[in-house]
Design a protein around this motif. Structure first.
Motif, PDB file in Angstrom:
ATOM      1  N   LYS A  67       0.923  -1.119   0.069  1.00 17.06           N
ATOM      2  CA  LYS A  67      -0.004  -0.031  -0.062  1.00 17.06           C
ATOM      3  C   LYS A  67       0.932   1.403   0.071  1.00 17.06           C
ATOM      4  N   GLU A  68       0.614   2.130  -1.038  1.00 15.33           N
ATOM      5  CA  GLU A  68       1.235   3.377  -0.971  1.00 15.33           C
ATOM      6  C   GLU A  68       0.911   4.469   0.016  1.00 15.33           C
ATOM      7  N   PHE A  69       1.571   5.262   0.050  1.00 18.29           N
ATOM      8  CA  PHE A  69       1.309   6.561   0.985  1.00 18.29           C
ATOM      9  C   PHE A  69      -0.156   6.986   0.726  1.00 18.29           C
ATOM     10  N   ASP A  70      -0.454   7.067  -0.566  1.00 13.68           N
ATOM     11  CA  ASP A  70      -1.859   7.544  -0.730  1.00 13.68           C
ATOM     12  C   ASP A  70      -3.076   6.724  -0.695  1.00 13.68           C
ATOM     13  N   GLY A  71      -2.717   5.472  -0.343  1.00 15.21           N
ATOM     14  CA  GLY A  71      -3.685   4.412   0.085  1.00 15.21           C
ATOM     15  C   GLY A  71      -3.859   3.449  -1.173  1.00 15.21           C
ATOM     16  N   GLU A  72      -3.295   3.747  -2.386  1.00  9.64           N
ATOM     17  CA  GLU A  72      -3.465   2.967  -3.411  1.00  9.64           C
ATOM     18  C   GLU A  72      -2.412   1.796  -3.320  1.00  9.64           C
ATOM     19  N   ASN A  73      -2.839   0.672  -3.992  1.00 11.94           N
ATOM     20  CA  ASN A  73      -2.087  -0.459  -3.875  1.00 11.94           C
ATOM     21  C   ASN A  73      -0.886  -0.486  -5.088  1.00 11.94           C
ATOM     22  N   SER A  74       0.013  -0.958  -4.730  1.00 11.79           N
ATOM     23  CA  SER A  74       1.212  -1.056  -5.698  1.00 11.79           C
ATOM     24  C   SER A  74       1.726  -2.497  -5.988  1.00 11.79           C
ATOM     25  N   THR A  75       1.936  -3.174  -7.121  1.00  8.68           N
ATOM     26  CA  THR A  75       2.427  -4.442  -7.354  1.00  8.68           C
ATOM     27  C   THR A  75       3.873  -4.467  -7.805  1.00  8.68           C
ATOM     28  N   THR A  76       4.537  -5.324  -7.322  1.00  7.89           N
ATOM     29  CA  THR A  76       5.928  -5.511  -7.620  1.00  7.89           C
ATOM     30  C   THR A  76       6.033  -6.950  -8.059  1.00  7.89           C
ATOM     31  N   THR A  77       6.415  -7.251  -9.532  1.00 11.81           N
ATOM     32  CA  THR A  77       6.543  -8.611  -9.885  1.00 11.81           C
ATOM     33  C   THR A  77       8.096  -9.035  -9.865  1.00 11.81           C
ATOM     34  N   VAL A  78       8.367  -9.937  -9.221  1.00 12.41           N
ATOM     35  CA  VAL A  78       9.846 -10.443  -8.993  1.00 12.41           C
ATOM     36  C   VAL A  78      10.065 -11.962  -9.619  1.00 12.41           C
ATOM     37  N   PRO A  79      10.935 -12.151 -10.403  1.00 13.69           N
ATOM     38  CA  PRO A  79      11.134 -13.305 -11.162  1.00 13.69           C
ATOM     39  C   PRO A  79      11.745 -14.594 -10.098  1.00 13.69           C
ATOM     40  N   LEU A  80      11.539 -15.607 -10.176  1.00 14.47           N
ATOM     41  CA  LEU A  80      12.149 -16.732  -9.344  1.00 14.47           C
ATOM     42  C   LEU A  80      13.004 -17.342 -10.006  1.00 14.47           C
ATOM     43  N   PRO A  81      14.222 -17.808  -9.456  1.00 14.04           N
ATOM     44  CA  PRO A  81      15.373 -18.699 -10.089  1.00 14.04           C
ATOM     45  C   PRO A  81      14.770 -19.927 -10.293  1.00 14.04           C
ATOM     46  N   GLU A  82      14.006 -20.598  -9.486  1.00 11.40           N
ATOM     47  CA  GLU A  82      13.848 -21.929  -9.502  1.00 11.40           C
ATOM     48  C   GLU A  82      12.486 -22.457  -9.204  1.00 11.40           C
ATOM     49  N   GLY A  83      11.511 -21.589  -9.575  1.00  4.48           N
ATOM     50  CA  GLY A  83      10.050 -21.638  -9.094  1.00  4.48           C
ATOM     51  C   GLY A  83       9.621 -23.126  -9.369  1.00  4.48           C
ATOM     52  N   THR A  84       8.933 -23.779  -8.532  1.00  8.60           N
ATOM     53  CA  THR A  84       8.268 -25.069  -8.734  1.00  8.60           C
ATOM     54  C   THR A  84       6.953 -24.930  -8.091  1.00  8.60           C
ATOM     55  N   VAL A  85       6.179 -25.982  -8.410  1.00  7.07           N
ATOM     56  CA  VAL A  85       4.570 -26.025  -8.197  1.00  7.07           C
ATOM     57  C   VAL A  85       4.455 -27.236  -7.221  1.00  7.07           C
ATOM     58  N   PRO A  86       3.483 -27.181  -6.394  1.00 11.55           N
ATOM     59  CA  PRO A  86       3.159 -28.406  -5.576  1.00 11.55           C
ATOM     60  C   PRO A  86       2.673 -29.664  -6.476  1.00 11.55           C
ATOM     61  N   THR A  87       3.249 -30.792  -6.127  1.00 13.95           N
ATOM     62  CA  THR A  87       2.791 -31.852  -7.065  1.00 13.95           C
ATOM     63  C   THR A  87       1.399 -32.366  -6.954  1.00 13.95           C
ATOM     64  N   ALA A  88       0.596 -31.939  -5.662  1.00  9.11           N
ATOM     65  CA  ALA A  88      -0.933 -32.243  -5.324  1.00  9.11           C
ATOM     66  C   ALA A  88      -1.507 -31.222  -6.272  1.00  9.11           C
ATOM     67  N   LEU A  89      -1.045 -30.389  -6.923  1.00 11.54           N
ATOM     68  CA  LEU A  89      -1.943 -29.308  -7.700  1.00 11.54           C
ATOM     69  C   LEU A  89      -2.182 -30.403  -9.095  1.00 11.54           C
ATOM     70  N   GLY A  90      -1.586 -31.325  -9.538  1.00 11.28           N
ATOM     71  CA  GLY A  90      -1.842 -32.071 -10.509  1.00 11.28           C
ATOM     72  C   GLY A  90      -3.290 -32.920 -10.443  1.00 11.28           C
ATOM     73  N   GLU A  91      -3.783 -33.224  -9.409  1.00  6.95           N
ATOM     74  CA  GLU A  91      -4.772 -34.010  -9.168  1.00  6.95           C
ATOM     75  C   GLU A  91      -5.856 -33.039  -9.386  1.00  6.95           C
ATOM     76  N   GLN A  92      -5.681 -31.751  -8.832  1.00  8.75           N
ATOM     77  CA  GLN A  92      -6.715 -30.613  -9.047  1.00  8.75           C
ATOM     78  C   GLN A  92      -7.043 -30.259 -10.633  1.00  8.75           C
ATOM     79  N   LEU A  93      -5.957 -30.242 -11.250  1.00  6.39           N
ATOM     80  CA  LEU A  93      -6.198 -29.874 -12.706  1.00  6.39           C
ATOM     81  C   LEU A  93      -6.529 -31.070 -13.486  1.00  6.39           C
ATOM     82  N   ARG A  94      -6.414 -32.267 -12.955  1.00  3.47           N
ATOM     83  CA  ARG A  94      -6.921 -33.242 -13.648  1.00  3.47           C
ATOM     84  C   ARG A  94      -8.593 -33.379 -13.597  1.00  3.47           C
ATOM     85  N   ALA A  95      -9.013 -32.789 -12.623  1.00  2.00           N
ATOM     86  CA  ALA A  95     -10.430 -32.831 -11.813  1.00  2.00           C
ATOM     87  C   ALA A  95     -11.086 -31.542 -12.522  1.00  2.00           C
ATOM     88  N   LEU A  96     -10.511 -30.734 -13.128  1.00  3.34           N
ATOM     89  CA  LEU A  96     -11.327 -29.738 -13.844  1.00  3.34           C
ATOM     90  C   LEU A  96     -12.159 -30.130 -15.080  1.00  3.34           C
TER      91      LEU A  96
END
Length: 717
Positions: A67-96
């Motif tokens: 949150k900025e001083f004026d009350g507005e939200n500010s978003t910062t995007t930062v890259p991940l060097p070795e980002g991974t995804v939980p294995t359990a998400l695979g079953e949720q994707l298959r159920a879609l």
């Protein structure tokens, strides 16, 4: 109005050419920088191994909302060097609904994977589920962003470098163009006043000056755009040759970049002309020539107050840089320099007048009658020489501060790396995480430390940024590495803990014993207790993590004692690691120095351009002096004396500004109170500025003196 503007420009070849050069160089620099930014912004990497998927679910970045001083939200995007995804998400994707297949791309640990490739008829459902789980879904042309590649890294580099320097380059061009056009209009005030005397309205005078600047800006684009194309090709070849971008990385957007650069320079030129013509256009017709015949006063109270306020801001910025964290101080270096230069620009009339009084005894003693004339000229033309003083200070300030900052960072990084390595050898390669434990049991080995080089994401100010990190085995760590611990104990680097460099701890506001929230390389947010703070962050890393926190193989094992060998690993002396670091830094420093060199070169061009304009505008003044009995030799000596006075003030002020800026930033970044300057560094800056001033003043004046005085004694300036 346009026809009249063209005719007047033809009769002012000197000032017109000088303004054209400044504008054309601005177009060239802006367009070249814009081409690489546009190329990076529109680049879509090849999906590669994800080509068969409709959507790729991966974790390649994190978004920090603050949150900025004026009350507005500010978003910062930062890259991940070795980002991974939980294995359990695979079953949720298959159920879609609509998902016909999910391909798993393995990661470094059983419970996390690199990505999921999803075949689906409902992309939105996959995107929604990914967002709920804090990861990203890449579809269509964006699928290539789900994988790290050489071209993707090149894209990030160009965007980061462009955004970091783009704003400062634009400010510099605005500063230079505004000063050049302002000086050109000032040298034409007699002509413009004459127009007022023959009943031209203030609006007509302003439109005339603005039309002339617009014509010059468009002409500058004709010269600047082709020059930018040549510069773009050269820079691209250099970036490819030095490994910054792959050979096949597309460079596009030249028409868009050309249009943007031309439009910006045109806008700056017209606005600068409008401001510069304001005073002359406001003179009453009956008073025009009388008012303009006398040098205007040094400046009003508003200018003086504004200059003092900017000077105070510069002092405050210096205090902030000294007390701030290293990264904050480093980021403020160019901004601090600009604040001081703007203060000099505003206070230049008073500075010139003071310099004339202080140097008067020296000039009179060394140059006699010519020195007297020089002192009188410096006092009378204190305001007129403001642009010259500012341009010289700008050149000295840039050349003497930000240019040497890179040398200091490179020197300290290599020094800290050399002093921080106490191992005798290093085994390099993709090694099992338990390799160090086996090496310790080998004959002749005194200590061994497994190291995995990576990065983490840490909070800073109102956002977050990547920080270099090493995951290390705490066993034998102090026997192979000496990061210069100032607080805490590296022996406690176990479990959920972290050791931080002084610069990183200060930047994020952490102290010994604090709980530090950060994101690990795979994207997991953790809270780690700070167990040590050390000094050699530049040469070691921003953060040291316990080895179990980071999955994957080691990239090196530091060994103390006898040389040992492992299959698939390369054995090198530990000193070679510092040598390789030095070579890598030299390559990285080239890009920074290229960008800084453009700014320094443009500042030097502005200084030379301004001084040539100022010298050529003295045609009538020097002719009148000769007609009143002053010899050509005395005139030349007078000009030399003036240059000594002006250069003395500019070199002193510019040197002080450069020294303050460089010292403050280097102290914050490295902890050293005295910055390193290459042996020939200051000699090159001061000597180069002096040579530039002499050439751009003495040569034009000598040319003017070859013309009989009676030919130059008319009212035309």
């Amino acid at each position: 109005m346009l026809k009249l503007s063209l005719r007047l420009l033809r009769h002012r070849p000197g000032t017109s050419a000088a303004t054209l050069v400044a504008l054309a160089a601005g177009v060239m620099i802006l367009m070249t920088l814009s081409v690489f930014i546009v190329s990076a912004a529109v680049y879509k990497p090849d999906p590669g191994r994800y080509a068969a998927a409709d959507v790729v679910v991966a974790h390649r970045q994190i978004k920090i909302v603050t949150k900025e001083f004026d009350g507005e939200n500010s978003t910062t995007t930062v890259p991940l060097p070795e980002g991974t995804v939980p294995t359990a998400l695979g079953e949720q994707l298959r159920a879609l609904p609509g998902v016909t297949g999910v391909q798993v791309f393995p990661g470094p640990s059983p419970d996390r994977v690199a990505a999921f490739g999803v075949q689906t008829r409902s992309i939105h459902a996959v995107e929604r589920l990914a967002k709920e789980n804090g990861v990203e879904a890449y579809a269509g042309d964006d699928r290539g962003f789900a994988d790290r590649s050489e071209a993707g890294d090149a894209r990030s580099l160009l965007l980061e470098a462009g955004s970091a320097f783009g704003g400062y380059v634009v400010l510099l061009i605005i500063f230079v163009v505004t000063g050049t056009i302002g000086l050109a209009v000032r040298h034409r005030r007699r002509d413009l006043a004459l127009l007022r005397a023959i009943a031209a309205t203030p609006r007509q005078v302003r439109r005339l000056v603005m039309a002339e600047s617009a014509v010059l800006a468009l002409a500058a684009a004709v010269a600047g755009v082709p020059a930018a194309l040549v510069a773009t090709n050269w820079v691209h070849d250099q970036l490819v040759g030095r490994g910054f971008v792959p050979d096949g990385f597309p460079i596009t957007g030249q028409p868009l970049a050309a249009a943007a650069a031309t439009l910006l320079v045109l806008l700056v030129a017209v606005i600068a002309a409008r401001i510069a013509a304001r005073r002359v256009s406001g003179i009453r017709p009956a008073e025009a020539l009388g008012d303009i015949a006398v040098e205007p006063p040094r400046g009003g109270k508003v200018r003086l107050v504004a200059g003092l306020l900017m000077l105070g801001s510069g002092v405050a910025a210096t205090v902030f840089a000294v007390g701030a964290s290293g990264l904050a101080a480093q980021a403020s270096a160019v901004g601090m320099l600009y604040v001081f230069v703007i203060a000099v620009a505003l206070l230049a009339p008073w500075i010139n007048a003071l310099a004339a009084r202080v140097l008067a005894p020296v000039l009179r003693t060394a140059w006699g009658v010519s020195g007297d004339l020089a002192v009188a000229n410096l006092r009378a033309n204190a305001r007129g020489m403001s642009a010259v003083l500012t341009a010289l200070v700008l050149a000295v300030g840039f050349g003497g501060s930000v240019w040497f900052l890179q040398d200091n960072l490179q020197r300290q990084t290599v020094t800290q790396s050399r002093d921080g390595l106490t191992a005798d050898y290093a085994l390099l390669g993709s090694l099992p995480a338990d390799a160090a434990a086996g090496i310790r049991r080998m004959p002749g080995v005194e200590a061994a430390t497994g190291v995995r080089t990576t990065s983490v994401v840490v909070p800073i100010f109102d956002g977050a940024e990547p920080a270099t990190a090493k995951a290390v085995d705490a066993n034998d760590l102090t026997s192979t590495m000496d990061p210069g611990v100032r607080e805490g104990n590296l022996a406690e680097l176990r479990g959920n803990s972290v050791a931080l460099s002084r610069i990183r701890a200060d930047s994020s506001g952490w102290k010994l014993g604090d709980d530090a929230k950060m994101w690990l390389p795979d994207g997991r947010q953790v809270t780690l207790r700070v167990v040590a703070i050390y000094d050699r962050g530049l040469g070691i890393a921003d953060a040291l993590l316990p080895r179990p926190l980071v999955a994957g193989p080691d990239d090196q094992v530091l060994v103390r004692g006898e040389a040992v060998r492992l299959p698939g690993a390369t054995l090198v002396p530990a000193s070679e690691l510092t040598g390789q670091l030095s070579r890598d830094l030299a390559i990285g420093a080239w890009l920074n120095k290229l960008l800084i060199g453009v700014m320094v070169g443009y500042a030097a061009l502005a200084a030379g351009n301004t001084m040539v304009m100022a010298a050529l505008a003295r045609k009538r003044e020097l002719a009148v002096l000769q007609l009143t009995g002053v010899t050509r030799r005395q005139v030349r000596r007078m000009v030399n004396a003036e240059q000594v006075g002006l250069l003395g003030a500019a070199l002193t002020i510019g040197g002080v500004i450069a020294a303050i800026t460089l010292t403050a930033v280097v102290h914050a970044v490295t902890g050293h109170a005295v910055p390193y300057v290459p042996p020939m560094g200051w000699l090159a800056v001061l000597g180069g500025t002096t040579a530039l001033a002499v050439i751009t003043t003495i040569v034009p004046v000598r040319r003017l003196l070859r013309v009989p005085a009676v030919h130059n004694a008319g009212i035309k300036e």
